[in-house]
Design a protein around this motif. Structure first.
Motif, short mmCIF file in Angstrom:
data_model
loop_
_atom_site.label_atom_id
_atom_site.label_comp_id
_atom_site.label_asym_id
_atom_site.label_seq_id
_atom_site.Cartn_x
_atom_site.Cartn_y
_atom_site.Cartn_z
N GLY A 292 8.98 7.81 15.08
CA GLY A 292 8.84 9.22 14.71
C GLY A 292 8.76 9.45 13.22
O GLY A 292 8.87 8.53 12.40
N LEU A 293 8.54 10.71 12.87
CA LEU A 293 8.36 11.11 11.48
C LEU A 293 9.69 11.11 10.74
O LEU A 293 10.68 11.65 11.22
N THR A 294 9.69 10.49 9.57
CA THR A 294 10.86 10.53 8.69
C THR A 294 10.40 10.75 7.26
O THR A 294 9.30 10.35 6.89
N TYR A 309 -0.72 0.88 6.68
CA TYR A 309 -0.28 2.27 6.58
C TYR A 309 0.93 2.54 7.48
O TYR A 309 1.88 3.23 7.07
N LEU A 310 0.91 1.98 8.68
CA LEU A 310 2.03 2.16 9.59
C LEU A 310 3.28 1.48 9.05
O LEU A 310 4.39 2.01 9.13
N SER A 311 3.11 0.29 8.48
CA SER A 311 4.24 -0.46 7.94
C SER A 311 4.89 0.29 6.78
O SER A 311 6.13 0.38 6.70
N GLY A 317 8.74 5.92 4.76
CA GLY A 317 8.68 7.31 5.16
C GLY A 317 7.45 8.07 4.70
O GLY A 317 6.50 7.52 4.14
N PHE A 318 7.51 9.39 4.94
CA PHE A 318 6.40 10.27 4.59
C PHE A 318 6.14 10.27 3.09
O PHE A 318 5.00 10.26 2.64
N CYS A 325 -0.86 6.12 -0.68
CA CYS A 325 -2.26 6.54 -0.60
C CYS A 325 -2.76 7.09 -1.94
O CYS A 325 -3.92 6.88 -2.30
N LEU A 326 -1.90 7.78 -2.66
CA LEU A 326 -2.27 8.24 -4.01
C LEU A 326 -2.65 7.06 -4.89
O LEU A 326 -3.66 7.09 -5.61
N SER A 327 -1.88 5.99 -4.79
CA SER A 327 -2.11 4.79 -5.60
C SER A 327 -3.41 4.10 -5.24
O SER A 327 -4.20 3.74 -6.12
N PHE A 328 -3.69 3.95 -3.94
CA PHE A 328 -4.82 3.14 -3.52
C PHE A 328 -6.12 3.92 -3.34
O PHE A 328 -7.20 3.35 -3.44
#
Length: 391
Positions: A292-294, A309-311, A317-318, A325-328
């Motif tokens: 779930g979302l954390t 991305y899942l890892s 966490g979020f 994602c900002l970095s890559f």
């Protein structure tokens, strides 16, 4: 001096593209000649900078570097307050990959690369991709026939990994993946995919193109196959008929491979069983562990698994996945919102970010060297007689 820059670049190609795994281990941490050479170049560039008392960085490279800092800072704070559940080698790999490489490529190496002759860079990369792929096919055939790999300690394999290649997830039943000098089929495939756009654009031989594509297919990696298909979608999205012909050809090659090898030797029993594997090559467990979302993650950080991305989301966490994602994705965002960029390298960057949905080999040598190199080259553009629009 132009010649000195060319020699320095060729040595980097030798140790990072041709022989990326050569080196040794100290307390379980791999030291490769390629990574040590990057350290030498960093010191050399520092000395040149202090001697000339100038530090000129293109604004796009500067923004890309700044975009990497929040994720590294967040990870460090996470490490301090939540602890760490992995090995020393993994945490060293993280800081080398996420802290040193962006600094080195975006800020220090970019002015050096800008002064180099583009034709020299791309000609040598094209040759390297072909030769490494050709060697990979020869080694693949040698392994199937003799049952042994050709291992040269300190050169083609890390001295600490001598005799362990069969334990590096390279088996598909009694069939072995193509690994070339990268010691693992997925790592080889992912790295070659990042350089494939350069090879595809500059290579003029259909035979060489066929050899490189065959090498990618013989990695027996669904991730690599999908990455190759994704690349062709990127460059031929406006030419459906050509895209269909390419897919038909790749499909025919896969059927041939399936007929002669997979049905008899593969652990999945058939090509269709491999492609439609419900366990996703063991990745299904990574998906099932998702709870779930954390905001800050529900697991102590250990390692970046195949599904990148899942890892990241599970462990950091979020907040972590947003900063990651900002970095890559910053180089891609800047490239598609500005002009005069080098789109050959952008397509390689996009292919890598795509395969991270399945297996990004992110902390394995030399994956992120390739990523930060092509990300840096996106913004080093020189006017040429031919237009380069591949994305």
């Amino acid at each position: 001096n132009e010649k000195i820059r060319e020699y320095l670049f060729f040595i980097a190609l030798l140790f990072l593209v041709y022989l990326p795994k050569g080196g040794f281990k100290i307390i379980g941490i791999p030291f490769t000649w390629g990574y040590l050479y990057l350290g030498f170049l960093f010191v050399l560039l520092l000395m040149i900078m202090f001697e000339k008392r100038t530090f000129l960085v293109q604004s796009k490279h500067g923004i890309c570097y700044l975009a990497t800092l929040p994720f590294v800072i967040y990870f460090s704070l996470n490490l301090i307050f939540r602890g760490y559940n992995g090995s020393l080698g993994n945490v060293v790999a993280f800081y080398v990959s996420f802290a040193f490489f962006p600094l080195f490529f975006y800020l220090f190496l970019s002015p050096f690369l800008k002064k180099m002759d583009f034709s020299y860079i791309e000609k040598n990369i094209t040759q390297a991709v072909f030769l490494v792929s050709l060697y990979g096919i020869l080694l693949f055939a040698f392994k199937q026939v003799t049952g042994h790999y050709i291992e040269i300690p300190y050169v083609t394999v890390n001295a600490g990994d001598l005799g362990t290649l069969e334990g590096k997830y390279n088996m598909r039943g009694s069939l072995y993946k193509l690994i070339s000098t990268y010691n693992n089929g997925n790592i080889f495939g992912v790295c070659m995919l990042m350089l494939f756009p350069i090879f595809h654009k500059k290579n003029t031989s259909k035979i060489k193109l066929g050899i490189v594509i065959l090498a990618l297919l013989l990695t027996l990696s669904r991730t690599v196959w999908l990455g190759l298909l994704f690349y062709f979608i990127l460059i031929y999205k406006d030419n459906i008929l050509r895209l269909i012909r390419i897919y038909a050809l790749l499909g025919l090659i896969l059927i041939i491979i399936g007929t002669f090898f997979m049905n008899r030797y593969f652990q999945y029993g058939s090509l269709s069983g491999f492609i439609l594997d419900s366990k996703l090559g063991g990745r299904i467990e990574q998906i099932r562990q998702f709870s779930g979302l954390t905001l800050f993650g529900n697991q102590t950080f250990k390692f970046i698994e195949e599904i990148v991305y899942l890892s990241i989301f599970k462990q950091l966490g979020f907040v972590g996945i947003i900063l990651f994602c900002l970095s890559f994705f910053m180089p891609v965002y800047i490239a598609i919102t500005t002009k005069t960029n080098n789109y050959i390298y952008l397509s390689g960057c996009m292919v890598y970010l795509f395969v991270c949905c399945s297996d990004g080999c992110m902390l394995y040598i030399p994956t992120l060297v390739f990523f930060y190199f092509i990300s840096t080259m996106i913004f080093i553009f020189k006017n040429r007689t031919e237009e380069e629009h591949v994305a």
